[in-house]
Design a protein around this motif. Structure first.
Motif, PDB file in Angstrom:
ATOM      1  N   ALA A   1     -16.346 -10.746 -13.165  1.00  0.00           N
ATOM      2  CA  ALA A   1     -15.743  -9.354 -12.968  1.00  0.00           C
ATOM      3  C   ALA A   1     -15.559  -8.661 -11.715  1.00  0.00           C
ATOM      4  CB  ALA A   1     -15.596  -8.349 -14.143  1.00  0.00           C
ATOM      5  N   GLY A   2     -17.017  -8.626 -11.333  1.00  0.00           N
ATOM      6  CA  GLY A   2     -17.704  -7.530 -10.621  1.00  0.00           C
ATOM      7  C   GLY A   2     -17.014  -8.794  -8.855  1.00  0.00           C
ATOM      8  N   GLY A   3     -17.857 -10.046  -8.910  1.00  0.00           N
ATOM      9  CA  GLY A   3     -17.011 -10.392  -8.291  1.00  0.00           C
ATOM     10  C   GLY A   3     -14.887 -10.532  -8.083  1.00  0.00           C
ATOM     11  N   CYS A   4     -14.426 -10.634  -8.527  1.00  0.00           N
ATOM     12  CA  CYS A   4     -13.323 -10.687  -8.559  1.00  0.00           C
ATOM     13  C   CYS A   4     -12.737  -9.036  -7.758  1.00  0.00           C
ATOM     14  CB  CYS A   4     -12.480 -10.647  -9.693  1.00  0.00           C
ATOM     15  SG  CYS A   4     -12.221 -12.365 -10.371  1.00  0.00           S
ATOM     16  N   VAL A   5     -13.646  -7.894  -8.845  1.00  0.00           N
ATOM     17  CA  VAL A   5     -13.112  -6.373  -7.293  1.00  0.00           C
ATOM     18  C   VAL A   5     -13.380  -6.689  -5.955  1.00  0.00           C
ATOM     19  CG1 VAL A   5     -13.946  -4.253  -7.757  1.00  0.00           C
ATOM     20  CG2 VAL A   5     -13.218  -5.130 -10.276  1.00  0.00           C
ATOM     21  N   LEU A   6     -14.790  -8.009  -5.707  1.00  0.00           N
ATOM     22  CA  LEU A   6     -15.098  -7.354  -4.799  1.00  0.00           C
ATOM     23  C   LEU A   6     -14.208  -7.325  -3.577  1.00  0.00           C
ATOM     24  CD1 LEU A   6     -17.046  -6.525  -2.805  1.00  0.00           C
ATOM     25  CD2 LEU A   6     -18.398  -8.101  -2.987  1.00  0.00           C
ATOM     26  N   ALA A   7     -13.587  -9.025  -3.978  1.00  0.00           N
ATOM     27  CA  ALA A   7     -12.803  -9.955  -3.935  1.00  0.00           C
ATOM     28  C   ALA A   7     -11.686  -8.866  -3.233  1.00  0.00           C
ATOM     29  CB  ALA A   7     -12.078 -11.180  -3.754  1.00  0.00           C
ATOM     30  N   ALA A   8     -10.528  -8.463  -4.683  1.00  0.00           N
ATOM     31  CA  ALA A   8      -9.767  -7.402  -4.557  1.00  0.00           C
ATOM     32  C   ALA A   8      -9.742  -6.631  -3.318  1.00  0.00           C
ATOM     33  CB  ALA A   8      -9.429  -6.740  -5.830  1.00  0.00           C
ATOM     34  N   LEU A   9     -11.192  -6.088  -3.483  1.00  0.00           N
ATOM     35  CA  LEU A   9     -11.180  -5.062  -2.284  1.00  0.00           C
ATOM     36  C   LEU A   9     -11.320  -5.498  -0.401  1.00  0.00           C
ATOM     37  CD1 LEU A   9     -14.114  -2.664  -4.242  1.00  0.00           C
ATOM     38  CD2 LEU A   9     -11.458  -2.313  -3.706  1.00  0.00           C
ATOM     39  N   VAL A  10     -11.437  -6.493  -0.914  1.00  0.00           N
ATOM     40  CA  VAL A  10     -11.905  -6.610   0.595  1.00  0.00           C
ATOM     41  C   VAL A  10     -10.280  -7.675   1.152  1.00  0.00           C
ATOM     42  CG1 VAL A  10     -12.523  -9.242   1.822  1.00  0.00           C
ATOM     43  CG2 VAL A  10     -14.393  -8.047   0.571  1.00  0.00           C
ATOM     44  N   LEU A  11      -9.408  -8.413   0.283  1.00  0.00           N
ATOM     45  CA  LEU A  11      -8.342  -8.168   0.216  1.00  0.00           C
ATOM     46  C   LEU A  11      -7.497  -6.986   0.601  1.00  0.00           C
ATOM     47  CD1 LEU A  11      -7.632 -11.645  -1.917  1.00  0.00           C
ATOM     48  CD2 LEU A  11      -8.170 -11.601   0.857  1.00  0.00           C
ATOM     49  N   VAL A  12      -7.470  -6.097   0.308  1.00  0.00           N
ATOM     50  CA  VAL A  12      -6.350  -4.740   0.640  1.00  0.00           C
ATOM     51  C   VAL A  12      -6.926  -4.318   1.752  1.00  0.00           C
ATOM     52  CG1 VAL A  12      -6.514  -2.892  -0.042  1.00  0.00           C
ATOM     53  CG2 VAL A  12      -6.091  -4.673  -2.187  1.00  0.00           C
TER      54      VAL A  12
ATOM     55  N   LEU B   1      -6.047  -3.378   7.738  1.00  0.00           N
ATOM     56  CA  LEU B   1      -6.322  -3.859   9.403  1.00  0.00           C
ATOM     57  C   LEU B   1      -5.736  -4.400   9.776  1.00  0.00           C
ATOM     58  CD1 LEU B   1      -8.636  -3.032  11.056  1.00  0.00           C
ATOM     59  CD2 LEU B   1      -9.583  -5.051  10.393  1.00  0.00           C
ATOM     60  N   PHE B   2      -4.577  -5.109   9.225  1.00  0.00           N
ATOM     61  CA  PHE B   2      -4.342  -6.571   9.479  1.00  0.00           C
ATOM     62  C   PHE B   2      -2.534  -5.604   9.815  1.00  0.00           C
ATOM     63  CE2 PHE B   2      -0.409  -9.689   9.812  1.00  0.00           C
ATOM     64  CZ  PHE B   2      -0.827  -9.949  10.490  1.00  0.00           C
ATOM     65  N   ALA B   3      -2.007  -4.699   9.229  1.00  0.00           N
ATOM     66  CA  ALA B   3      -1.292  -3.368   9.120  1.00  0.00           C
ATOM     67  C   ALA B   3      -1.829  -3.173  10.202  1.00  0.00           C
ATOM     68  CB  ALA B   3      -0.378  -2.833   7.693  1.00  0.00           C
ATOM     69  N   VAL B   4      -2.563  -2.078  10.275  1.00  0.00           N
ATOM     70  CA  VAL B   4      -2.635  -1.333  11.175  1.00  0.00           C
ATOM     71  C   VAL B   4      -2.648  -2.477  12.736  1.00  0.00           C
ATOM     72  CG1 VAL B   4      -4.486   0.233  12.592  1.00  0.00           C
ATOM     73  CG2 VAL B   4      -3.720   0.578  10.398  1.00  0.00           C
ATOM     74  N   SER B   5      -3.592  -3.581  13.117  1.00  0.00           N
ATOM     75  CA  SER B   5      -3.528  -3.784  14.154  1.00  0.00           C
ATOM     76  C   SER B   5      -4.650  -5.137  13.412  1.00  0.00           C
ATOM     77  CB  SER B   5      -4.263  -3.333  15.143  1.00  0.00           C
ATOM     78  OG  SER B   5      -5.216  -4.067  16.071  1.00  0.00           O
ATOM     79  N   ALA B   6      -3.200  -6.009  13.940  1.00  0.00           N
ATOM     80  CA  ALA B   6      -3.385  -7.891  13.658  1.00  0.00           C
ATOM     81  C   ALA B   6      -4.172  -8.235  14.862  1.00  0.00           C
ATOM     82  CB  ALA B   6      -1.693  -8.374  14.058  1.00  0.00           C
ATOM     83  N   THR B   7      -4.440  -7.770  15.656  1.00  0.00           N
ATOM     84  CA  THR B   7      -5.574  -8.382  16.784  1.00  0.00           C
ATOM     85  C   THR B   7      -7.058  -8.275  15.954  1.00  0.00           C
ATOM     86  OG1 THR B   7      -4.110  -8.624  18.700  1.00  0.00           O
ATOM     87  CG2 THR B   7      -6.119  -8.311  19.226  1.00  0.00           C
ATOM     88  N   ALA B   8      -7.336  -7.068  15.251  1.00  0.00           N
ATOM     89  CA  ALA B   8      -8.308  -6.260  15.193  1.00  0.00           C
ATOM     90  C   ALA B   8      -8.597  -6.654  13.947  1.00  0.00           C
ATOM     91  CB  ALA B   8      -8.236  -4.455  14.930  1.00  0.00           C
TER      92      ALA B   8
END
Length: 108
Positions: free
Chosen positions: A22-33, A38-45
């Motif tokens: 469950a902790g890994g799933c929460v961490l993966a979700a946070l990283v994806l969000v 970051l992609f919405a702000v700047s694709a290059t970054a």
């Protein structure tokens, strides 16, 4: 027939331990969000961050390999100093070879 006594149950209920999955799933979700933001702000970054994280992970994995990853073969048993391992390479079907090992043959 004899009846067994049931073990006394604890009077206080212990809360369940947090699950690592469950902790890994929460961490993966946070990283994806965070990555999506970051992609919405700047694709290059976002691309540069992905490359940097990949390079860091690769470097860390390369440094964690033990120095004796490919140790020397075990010593030859006593009395077998003059034996040489023998092998034959056999092509059992087109493009596929098999190595057949024999225990050892005297070198003299």
């Amino acid at each position: 027939m004899s009846r067994r006594k049931k073990a006394a149950e604890p009077t206080e209920e212990t809360p369940p331990e947090p699950s690592r999955v469950a902790g890994g799933c929460v961490l993966a979700a946070l990283v994806l969000v965070a990555g999506a933001a970051l992609f919405a702000v700047s694709a290059t970054a976002a691309v540069l961050v992905v490359w940097a994280v990949g390079a860091f992970a690769l470097r860390r994995a390369a440094r964690s390999v033990p120095s004796a990853a490919n140790p020397a073969p075990p010593p030859v048993p006593e009395g077998d100093e003059n034996t040489k391992p023998q092998f034959t390479i056999v092509e059992d079907r087109k493009g596929h070879c098999t190595v057949q090992w024999q225990k050892g043959v005297n070198g003299s």
